[in-house]
Design a protein around this motif. Structure first.
Motif, PDB file in Angstrom:
ATOM      1  N   THR A  39       0.818  -1.216   0.000  1.00 32.18           N
ATOM      2  CA  THR A  39       0.000   0.000   0.000  1.00 32.18           C
ATOM      3  C   THR A  39       0.851   1.266   0.000  1.00 32.18           C
ATOM      4  N   SER A  40       2.046   1.195   0.569  1.00 34.18           N
ATOM      5  CA  SER A  40       2.918   2.371   0.589  1.00 34.18           C
ATOM      6  C   SER A  40       3.376   2.781  -0.810  1.00 34.18           C
ATOM      7  N   PHE A  41       3.412   1.841  -1.719  1.00 33.49           N
ATOM      8  CA  PHE A  41       3.824   2.167  -3.080  1.00 33.49           C
ATOM      9  C   PHE A  41       2.640   2.522  -3.985  1.00 33.49           C
ATOM     10  N   GLN A  42       1.405   2.381  -3.485  1.00 33.68           N
ATOM     11  CA  GLN A  42       0.238   2.590  -4.336  1.00 33.68           C
ATOM     12  C   GLN A  42      -0.650   3.756  -3.910  1.00 33.68           C
ATOM     13  N   PHE A  43      -0.303   4.484  -2.871  1.00 38.77           N
ATOM     14  CA  PHE A  43      -1.201   5.481  -2.303  1.00 38.77           C
ATOM     15  C   PHE A  43      -1.320   6.763  -3.106  1.00 38.77           C
ATOM     16  N   SER A  44      -0.386   7.058  -3.991  1.00 43.35           N
ATOM     17  CA  SER A  44      -0.279   8.409  -4.562  1.00 43.35           C
ATOM     18  C   SER A  44      -1.107   8.662  -5.816  1.00 43.35           C
ATOM     19  N   TRP A  45      -1.924   7.749  -6.248  1.00 47.14           N
ATOM     20  CA  TRP A  45      -2.742   7.984  -7.436  1.00 47.14           C
ATOM     21  C   TRP A  45      -3.811   9.019  -7.122  1.00 47.14           C
ATOM     22  N   THR A  46      -3.941   9.994  -8.002  1.00 46.99           N
ATOM     23  CA  THR A  46      -4.939  11.043  -7.784  1.00 46.99           C
ATOM     24  C   THR A  46      -5.829  11.176  -9.016  1.00 46.99           C
ATOM     25  N   LEU A  47      -6.975  11.784  -8.805  1.00 51.64           N
ATOM     26  CA  LEU A  47      -7.897  12.079  -9.890  1.00 51.64           C
ATOM     27  C   LEU A  47      -8.301  13.540  -9.727  1.00 51.64           C
ATOM     28  N   ALA A  48      -7.840  14.384 -10.620  1.00 45.17           N
ATOM     29  CA  ALA A  48      -8.094  15.831 -10.572  1.00 45.17           C
ATOM     30  C   ALA A  48      -7.627  16.420  -9.241  1.00 45.17           C
ATOM     31  N   PRO A  51      -6.922  12.680  -3.775  1.00 46.26           N
ATOM     32  CA  PRO A  51      -6.167  11.453  -3.519  1.00 46.26           C
ATOM     33  C   PRO A  51      -7.073  10.222  -3.458  1.00 46.26           C
ATOM     34  N   VAL A  52      -7.522   9.777  -4.611  1.00 46.60           N
ATOM     35  CA  VAL A  52      -8.459   8.664  -4.702  1.00 46.60           C
ATOM     36  C   VAL A  52      -7.869   7.383  -4.102  1.00 46.60           C
ATOM     37  N   ALA A  53      -6.656   7.072  -4.476  1.00 46.13           N
ATOM     38  CA  ALA A  53      -6.036   5.831  -4.007  1.00 46.13           C
ATOM     39  C   ALA A  53      -5.854   5.843  -2.495  1.00 46.13           C
ATOM     40  N   ALA A  54      -5.465   6.976  -1.935  1.00 44.62           N
ATOM     41  CA  ALA A  54      -5.263   7.055  -0.490  1.00 44.62           C
ATOM     42  C   ALA A  54      -6.575   6.817   0.261  1.00 44.62           C
ATOM     43  N   VAL A  55      -7.660   7.388  -0.243  1.00 45.73           N
ATOM     44  CA  VAL A  55      -8.966   7.188   0.396  1.00 45.73           C
ATOM     45  C   VAL A  55      -9.415   5.735   0.262  1.00 45.73           C
ATOM     46  N   LEU A  56      -9.285   5.186  -0.954  1.00 47.05           N
ATOM     47  CA  LEU A  56      -9.679   3.793  -1.159  1.00 47.05           C
ATOM     48  C   LEU A  56      -8.815   2.833  -0.353  1.00 47.05           C
ATOM     49  N   LEU A  57      -7.531   3.124  -0.247  1.00 51.18           N
ATOM     50  CA  LEU A  57      -6.659   2.272   0.569  1.00 51.18           C
ATOM     51  C   LEU A  57      -7.001   2.371   2.048  1.00 51.18           C
ATOM     52  N   SER A  93       8.041   6.345   5.412  1.00 53.17           N
ATOM     53  CA  SER A  93       7.778   7.777   5.315  1.00 53.17           C
ATOM     54  C   SER A  93       8.903   8.611   5.906  1.00 53.17           C
ATOM     55  N   SER A  94       9.924   7.953   6.431  1.00 53.34           N
ATOM     56  CA  SER A  94      11.069   8.706   6.965  1.00 53.34           C
ATOM     57  C   SER A  94      12.171   8.766   5.914  1.00 53.34           C
ATOM     58  N   ARG A  95      12.808   9.897   5.828  1.00 54.99           N
ATOM     59  CA  ARG A  95      13.836  10.133   4.810  1.00 54.99           C
ATOM     60  C   ARG A  95      15.114   9.382   5.169  1.00 54.99           C
ATOM     61  N   ARG A  96      15.658   8.722   4.190  1.00 54.99           N
ATOM     62  CA  ARG A  96      16.916   7.988   4.340  1.00 54.99           C
ATOM     63  C   ARG A  96      18.080   8.933   4.073  1.00 54.99           C
ATOM     64  N   THR A 106       2.780  14.699   1.020  1.00 56.57           N
ATOM     65  CA  THR A 106       1.764  15.350   0.199  1.00 56.57           C
ATOM     66  C   THR A 106       0.393  15.115   0.832  1.00 56.57           C
ATOM     67  N   THR A 107      -0.610  15.686   0.210  1.00 49.76           N
ATOM     68  CA  THR A 107      -1.972  15.447   0.701  1.00 49.76           C
ATOM     69  C   THR A 107      -2.301  13.973   0.661  1.00 49.76           C
ATOM     70  N   ALA A 108      -1.942  13.318  -0.419  1.00 46.07           N
ATOM     71  CA  ALA A 108      -2.206  11.874  -0.526  1.00 46.07           C
ATOM     72  C   ALA A 108      -1.456  11.098   0.555  1.00 46.07           C
ATOM     73  N   GLY A 109      -0.224  11.499   0.841  1.00 50.73           N
ATOM     74  CA  GLY A 109       0.553  10.823   1.876  1.00 50.73           C
ATOM     75  C   GLY A 109      -0.073  10.976   3.247  1.00 50.73           C
ATOM     76  N   TYR A 110      -0.520  12.190   3.557  1.00 48.85           N
ATOM     77  CA  TYR A 110      -1.160  12.417   4.854  1.00 48.85           C
ATOM     78  C   TYR A 110      -2.491  11.690   4.964  1.00 48.85           C
ATOM     79  N   VAL A 111      -3.268  11.692   3.896  1.00 47.54           N
ATOM     80  CA  VAL A 111      -4.540  10.959   3.903  1.00 47.54           C
ATOM     81  C   VAL A 111      -4.275   9.469   4.098  1.00 47.54           C
ATOM     82  N   PHE A 112      -3.243   8.962   3.443  1.00 48.16           N
ATOM     83  CA  PHE A 112      -2.892   7.547   3.557  1.00 48.16           C
ATOM     84  C   PHE A 112      -2.475   7.195   4.983  1.00 48.16           C
ATOM     85  N   ILE A 113      -1.566   7.969   5.570  1.00 46.62           N
ATOM     86  CA  ILE A 113      -1.065   7.646   6.915  1.00 46.62           C
ATOM     87  C   ILE A 113      -2.161   7.838   7.963  1.00 46.62           C
ATOM     88  N   PHE A 114      -2.795   9.001   7.959  1.00 52.32           N
ATOM     89  CA  PHE A 114      -3.809   9.272   8.978  1.00 52.32           C
ATOM     90  C   PHE A 114      -5.083   8.461   8.742  1.00 52.32           C
TER      91      PHE A 114
END
Length: 146
Positions: A39-48, A51-57, A93-96, A106-114
């Motif tokens: 799911t961490s690799f699939q969350f960033s798909w958006t539609l207009a 963050p559709v993918a983040a919500v669906l995930l 989500s932590s920087r290496r 991003t918005t999608a990242g925050y929606v996915f995590i939270f």
């Protein structure tokens, strides 16, 4: 001391059932790790920009967490899937030092995590155990004070 033999009476699990239960929790932990990576690799798909993918995930995560709790008949079943998922998501989500980042800020990242975290908390809240936790391990039913 009286023995109580109702639905809340403690039952001694057999050795085989304890082994199967332990294996089932182990499988849930491994599935939580796998689920977190996928799911961490699939969350960033958006539609207009949405963050559709983040919500669906997030909805899929709630369904998976709830299903784990239902299957194990305990809140621990939810945790066995949700905690490894959250550990993987936080690590990704932590920087290496090289600058690599999988789950972005991003918005999608925050929606996915939270969204996934809220899904785990709600799944724990709505999962019911077969016996009230307060009565586990007791040999008799408490009598009300009169």
């Amino acid at each position: 001391m009286e023995q109580w033999t109702g639905p809340y009476a403690p039952q001694e699990p057999s050795r085989e059932s304890a082994l199967v239960t332990g294996v089932a929790y182990g499988v849930l932990v491994v599935l939580g790790l796998i689920f977190g990576v996928i799911t961490s690799f699939q969350f960033s798909w958006t539609l207009a920009g949405f963050p559709v993918a983040a919500v669906l995930l997030s909805l899929a995560e709630f369904a998976a967490f709830r299903l784990a709790g239902w299957a194990m008949e305990s809140k621990l079943g939810v945790g066995a899937l949700a905690v490894p998922w959250l550990i993987v998501v936080v690590l990704l989500s932590s920087r290496r030092p090289e600058g690599d980042l999988i789950v972005t800020g991003t918005t999608a990242g925050y929606v996915f995590i939270f969204g996934g975290s809220i899904a785990a908390v709600v799944a724990v809240a709505v999962t019911r155990s077969p016996r009230p936790w307060i009565l586990r391990g007791t040999t008799s039913v408490p009598t009300p004070r009169g």
